[in-house]
Design a protein around this motif. Structure first.
Motif, PDB file in Angstrom:
ATOM      1  N   GLY A 262       0.776  -1.234   0.000  1.00  0.00           N
ATOM      2  CA  GLY A 262       0.000   0.000   0.000  1.00  0.00           C
ATOM      3  C   GLY A 262       0.802   1.276   0.000  1.00  0.00           C
ATOM      4  N   ALA A 263       2.135   1.217  -0.023  1.00  0.00           N
ATOM      5  CA  ALA A 263       2.940   2.424  -0.018  1.00  0.00           C
ATOM      6  C   ALA A 263       2.844   3.156  -1.350  1.00  0.00           C
ATOM      7  CB  ALA A 263       4.394   2.083   0.280  1.00  0.00           C
ATOM      8  N   THR A 264       2.609   4.454  -1.284  1.00  0.00           N
ATOM      9  CA  THR A 264       2.556   5.290  -2.485  1.00  0.00           C
ATOM     10  C   THR A 264       3.527   6.465  -2.417  1.00  0.00           C
ATOM     11  OG1 THR A 264       0.799   6.710  -1.612  1.00  0.00           O
ATOM     12  CG2 THR A 264       0.113   4.718  -2.827  1.00  0.00           C
ATOM     13  N   LYS A 265       4.118   6.683  -1.233  1.00  0.00           N
ATOM     14  CA  LYS A 265       5.028   7.820  -1.078  1.00  0.00           C
ATOM     15  C   LYS A 265       6.006   7.527   0.051  1.00  0.00           C
ATOM     16  CE  LYS A 265       1.405  10.173   1.596  1.00  0.00           C
ATOM     17  NZ  LYS A 265       0.518  11.370   1.655  1.00  0.00           N
ATOM     18  N   TYR A 266       7.037   8.372   0.147  1.00  0.00           N
ATOM     19  CA  TYR A 266       8.046   8.141   1.174  1.00  0.00           C
ATOM     20  C   TYR A 266       8.695   9.461   1.564  1.00  0.00           C
ATOM     21  CZ  TYR A 266      11.226   8.341  -2.882  1.00  0.00           C
ATOM     22  OH  TYR A 266      11.892   8.723  -4.014  1.00  0.00           O
ATOM     23  N   ARG A 267       9.330   9.446   2.722  1.00  0.00           N
ATOM     24  CA  ARG A 267      10.122  10.575   3.183  1.00  0.00           C
ATOM     25  C   ARG A 267      11.568  10.145   3.358  1.00  0.00           C
ATOM     26  NH1 ARG A 267       6.043  12.677   7.436  1.00  0.00           N
ATOM     27  NH2 ARG A 267       5.156  14.549   6.462  1.00  0.00           N
ATOM     28  N   VAL A 268      12.464  11.058   3.090  1.00  0.00           N
ATOM     29  CA  VAL A 268      13.883  10.844   3.341  1.00  0.00           C
ATOM     30  C   VAL A 268      14.294  11.761   4.483  1.00  0.00           C
ATOM     31  CG1 VAL A 268      16.205  10.955   2.387  1.00  0.00           C
ATOM     32  CG2 VAL A 268      14.291  10.273   0.920  1.00  0.00           C
ATOM     33  N   THR A 269      14.968  11.234   5.476  1.00  0.00           N
ATOM     34  CA  THR A 269      15.460  12.047   6.580  1.00  0.00           C
ATOM     35  C   THR A 269      16.975  11.944   6.647  1.00  0.00           C
ATOM     36  OG1 THR A 269      15.092  10.229   8.133  1.00  0.00           O
ATOM     37  CG2 THR A 269      13.351  11.872   7.933  1.00  0.00           C
ATOM     38  N   ASN A 280      13.714  16.049   7.998  1.00  0.00           N
ATOM     39  CA  ASN A 280      13.336  15.769   6.614  1.00  0.00           C
ATOM     40  C   ASN A 280      14.347  16.379   5.643  1.00  0.00           C
ATOM     41  OD1 ASN A 280      11.090  14.518   7.629  1.00  0.00           O
ATOM     42  ND2 ASN A 280       9.668  16.170   7.114  1.00  0.00           N
ATOM     43  N   TYR A 281      14.656  15.606   4.610  1.00  0.00           N
ATOM     44  CA  TYR A 281      15.627  16.042   3.608  1.00  0.00           C
ATOM     45  C   TYR A 281      14.901  16.283   2.296  1.00  0.00           C
ATOM     46  CZ  TYR A 281      19.707  16.134   0.550  1.00  0.00           C
ATOM     47  OH  TYR A 281      20.659  16.508  -0.364  1.00  0.00           O
ATOM     48  N   ARG A 282      15.084  17.480   1.731  1.00  0.00           N
ATOM     49  CA  ARG A 282      14.442  17.846   0.476  1.00  0.00           C
ATOM     50  C   ARG A 282      15.491  17.942  -0.634  1.00  0.00           C
ATOM     51  NH1 ARG A 282       9.352  20.013   0.785  1.00  0.00           N
ATOM     52  NH2 ARG A 282       9.734  21.226  -1.118  1.00  0.00           N
ATOM     53  N   SER A 283      15.150  17.357  -1.778  1.00  0.00           N
ATOM     54  CA  SER A 283      16.043  17.398  -2.929  1.00  0.00           C
ATOM     55  C   SER A 283      15.212  17.391  -4.200  1.00  0.00           C
ATOM     56  CB  SER A 283      16.995  16.192  -2.903  1.00  0.00           C
ATOM     57  OG  SER A 283      17.871  16.228  -4.009  1.00  0.00           O
ATOM     58  N   ALA A 284      15.825  17.790  -5.294  1.00  0.00           N
ATOM     59  CA  ALA A 284      15.157  17.764  -6.595  1.00  0.00           C
ATOM     60  C   ALA A 284      16.144  17.248  -7.621  1.00  0.00           C
ATOM     61  CB  ALA A 284      14.664  19.156  -6.979  1.00  0.00           C
ATOM     62  N   GLY A 334      32.248  15.038   6.560  1.00  0.00           N
ATOM     63  CA  GLY A 334      32.206  14.052   7.636  1.00  0.00           C
ATOM     64  C   GLY A 334      30.975  13.171   7.539  1.00  0.00           C
ATOM     65  N   ILE A 335      30.543  12.619   8.656  1.00  0.00           N
ATOM     66  CA  ILE A 335      29.453  11.648   8.694  1.00  0.00           C
ATOM     67  C   ILE A 335      28.104  12.302   8.461  1.00  0.00           C
ATOM     68  CG2 ILE A 335      28.193  10.038  10.175  1.00  0.00           C
ATOM     69  CD1 ILE A 335      30.833   8.957   9.176  1.00  0.00           C
ATOM     70  N   ASN A 336      27.330  11.727   7.530  1.00  0.00           N
ATOM     71  CA  ASN A 336      25.936  12.089   7.295  1.00  0.00           C
ATOM     72  C   ASN A 336      25.143  10.796   7.191  1.00  0.00           C
ATOM     73  OD1 ASN A 336      25.595  15.270   6.335  1.00  0.00           O
ATOM     74  ND2 ASN A 336      27.651  14.463   6.008  1.00  0.00           N
ATOM     75  N   ARG A 337      23.995  10.735   7.864  1.00  0.00           N
ATOM     76  CA  ARG A 337      23.196   9.499   7.900  1.00  0.00           C
ATOM     77  C   ARG A 337      21.834   9.752   7.263  1.00  0.00           C
ATOM     78  NH1 ARG A 337      22.287   8.212  13.566  1.00  0.00           N
ATOM     79  NH2 ARG A 337      22.593  10.445  13.912  1.00  0.00           N
ATOM     80  N   PHE A 338      21.339   8.730   6.554  1.00  0.00           N
ATOM     81  CA  PHE A 338      20.062   8.832   5.856  1.00  0.00           C
ATOM     82  C   PHE A 338      19.156   7.661   6.231  1.00  0.00           C
ATOM     83  CE2 PHE A 338      23.076  11.178   3.340  1.00  0.00           C
ATOM     84  CZ  PHE A 338      22.364  12.275   2.891  1.00  0.00           C
ATOM     85  N   GLU A 339      17.859   7.948   6.294  1.00  0.00           N
ATOM     86  CA  GLU A 339      16.841   6.919   6.481  1.00  0.00           C
ATOM     87  C   GLU A 339      15.667   7.230   5.571  1.00  0.00           C
ATOM     88  OE1 GLU A 339      17.723   5.649  11.146  1.00  0.00           O
ATOM     89  OE2 GLU A 339      15.864   6.709  10.621  1.00  0.00           O
ATOM     90  N   VAL A 340      14.884   6.201   5.232  1.00  0.00           N
ATOM     91  CA  VAL A 340      13.713   6.354   4.378  1.00  0.00           C
ATOM     92  C   VAL A 340      12.522   5.680   5.058  1.00  0.00           C
ATOM     93  CG1 VAL A 340      12.713   5.945   2.099  1.00  0.00           C
ATOM     94  CG2 VAL A 340      15.168   6.319   2.321  1.00  0.00           C
ATOM     95  N   ALA A 341      11.378   6.374   5.082  1.00  0.00           N
ATOM     96  CA  ALA A 341      10.145   5.820   5.651  1.00  0.00           C
ATOM     97  C   ALA A 341       9.052   5.888   4.596  1.00  0.00           C
ATOM     98  CB  ALA A 341       9.731   6.594   6.895  1.00  0.00           C
ATOM     99  N   PHE A 342       8.154   4.885   4.585  1.00  0.00           N
ATOM    100  CA  PHE A 342       7.140   4.747   3.537  1.00  0.00           C
ATOM    101  C   PHE A 342       5.740   4.904   4.119  1.00  0.00           C
ATOM    102  CE2 PHE A 342      10.967   2.762   2.122  1.00  0.00           C
ATOM    103  CZ  PHE A 342      11.042   3.065   0.778  1.00  0.00           C
ATOM    104  N   PHE A 343       4.823   5.414   3.258  1.00  0.00           N
ATOM    105  CA  PHE A 343       3.480   5.746   3.725  1.00  0.00           C
ATOM    106  C   PHE A 343       2.442   5.428   2.642  1.00  0.00           C
ATOM    107  CE2 PHE A 343       6.594   8.478   5.683  1.00  0.00           C
ATOM    108  CZ  PHE A 343       6.247   8.476   7.029  1.00  0.00           C
TER     109      PHE A 343
END
Length: 487
Positions: A262-269, A280-284, A334-343
């Motif tokens: 059922g996931a149709t979208k996601y966020r990147v943090t 929240n991380y915004r990119s284009a 230096g260190i940068n961490r990313f995660e993705v969550a789905f909705f």
């Protein structure tokens, strides 16, 4: 207008191989009809290998009356662009040598270019899977950069081009083109779609964020954020930091499972440092989408609530399964961490495997400087003229080849003189045994350089960064000093 789909290869094709050889396997199933025969295409990340299988020409007369034109609309705009669009053909009187020219206008070209080219061609008279009778075959290797194709690295990737082909035979005498008259009009050119099957091995992909470019996220250390690929893998990384435009690509199998749930979208943090909080991380970014008969450039980005849309897996994009593009210049070193969550469409969370992607970002290039040149312990001013006192006499160079962040891949000190003559004085290259950090050298005195003749000499130190964009290493720097030496 017709379309030919190239198939991928893992390594180069020997142009002396017959079309029945395993190196050409898979191409005949995707061939395109051209005047007098068929066109085949296979490609790797650097070259497209094309065969013009001219089954109608059964006369073994490889004179100047037999030739081909293979012309490309390099910027794919459907119009002739002077000094951009390119023509390939055999060199006059030398059928096993490729020539290259630029278009100047409709049916007008430059002379044969003297620019260095890695493209080549070979003429053959043999059988093929299309015909048991020996016939004319042209085989060629064309550098993708020369025709405006980018399959890796720069963004957006360009995985197609437009072309026209002419086949000329002396016996029987014939000249045929497809499309007819393309030398004066590029609006109806055929399309060559290059294979993009240069993906990280599925078994190595991370659970959600599968790879950064072509580097599997399972090959990125979760603590240091540096990548190390297996020996022989076509993207070299040895404790490499990350920089440039980074494509974080999803695990296709897992993304489909999330769609099915059922996931149709996601966020990147994103979080900075090992213990920073996520936001929240915004990119284009831009990506080419295949629409029936052509690629169309589309733009992507988050909505006002920082959601990115999940795209259907059946849609063909130049880079498939792209979750987010990261511009490293927007990140701290230096260190940068990313995660993705789905909705779901309504905003309800959809459970996905837990994953944090840690990347060590380095936006700087190594520093290089020639501090001095010495002769007999005496400093030599730039542009000075010095005389050697014996056949074994020479000069030494004191230099810096260093990287503050410790991401140095290697350095070299060279001397050059005259009409392109050069010699390596000394160099060093990073090895895993050095550990994750290698800063290079500062204030190093080189070994003695003994000149071979009287001439102006340039001494150059070049440094390379151990920083990758997921497709290859990026970043280098150099410095030079000049003196004249009398032998």
């Amino acid at each position: 207008m017709s379309t030919i789909n190239s198939s991928s290869i893992a390594g180069p094709i020997d142009l002396t191989d017959p079309l029945s050889h395993d190196s050409w396997a898979g191409a005949v199933e995707r061939q395109m009809i051209i005047p007098g025969g068929f066109m085949w295409a296979k490609n790797d990340a650097r070259f497209v290998y094309i065969a013009l299988d001219i089954t109608a020409d059964t006369n073994n007369d490889p004179g100047t009356g037999d030739y081909f034109w293979l012309d490309f609309d390099k910027n794919r705009n459907g119009a002739i662009t002077p000094n951009v669009d390119v023509k390939y053909s055999p060199y006059p009187g030398q059928p096993n040598r490729m020539s290259r020219s630029y278009y100047l206008g409709a049916n007008v070209w430059t002379g044969i270019l003297s620019e260095v080219s890695f493209s080549e061609c070979r003429i053959a008279f043999e059988t093929s899977p299309n015909a048991p009778t020996p016939h004319r075959i042209w085989k060629m290797r064309i550098n993708l950069r020369e025709i405006g194709v980018r399959l890796m690295g720069r963004w957006p990737t360009v995985s197609f081009t437009k072309f026209g082909v002419r086949i000329a035979s002396s016996a029987p005498s014939s000249i045929e083109e497809s499309p007819v008259g393309f030398g004066g009009d590029f609006s109806g050119l055929h399309i060559l779609r290059l294979s993009r099957n240069f993906v990280a091995p599925s078994a190595d992909l991370g659970p959600v964020m599968g790879s950064v470019g072509l580097i599997p996220t399972t090959r990125i250390d979760s603590i240091t954020g540096r990548a190390t690929t297996d020996a022989g893998y076509f993207v070299t990384a040895q404790n490499d930091a990350f920089g440039g435009l980074l494509n974080i690509i999803g695990n296709r199998v897992q993304l489909q499972a999330l769609r099915d749930a059922g996931a149709t979208k996601y966020r990147v943090t994103k979080a900075e440092g090992a213990g920073g909080s996520f936001s929240n991380y915004r990119s284009a970014w831009l990506n080419y989408r295949w629409l029936a008969s052509d690629y169309v450039l589309e733009s992507f980005g988050p909505d006002a609530s920082d959601f990115y849309p999940m795209l259907a897996s059946t849609v063909d994009y130049s880079i498939d399964d792209l979750l987010v593009q990261v511009d490293s210049t927007r990140l701290s070193t230096g260190i940068n961490r990313f995660e993705v969550a789905f909705f779901t469409a309504g905003g309800a969370p959809v459970v996905a495997p837990a994953q944090t992607l840690t990347l060590h970002i380095d936006n700087n290039v190594p520093q290089v400087q020639i501090n001095s040149i010495s002769h007999g312990g005496v400093l030599v001013p730039t542009c000075a003229i010095i005389a050697m006192t014996s056949p074994a006499d020479g000069v030494t160079v004191n230099y810096n080849a260093a990287d503050v962040e410790g991401n140095l891949a290697g350095y070299s000190l060279t001397a050059s003189w005259g009409d392109g003559a050069s010699a390596s004085i000394e160099s060093d290259t990073y090895a895993i045994a050095m550990g994750p950090i290698w800063n290079g050298v500062t204030g190093r005195n080189s070994v003695l350089f003994v000149p071979s003749l009287t001439c102006a000499h340039a001494f150059t130190v070049t440094v390379w960064a151990r920083t990758t964009n997921g497709y290859g290493r990026i970043g280098h720097n150099s410095a030079s000093k000049f003196i004249t030496i009398q032998k």
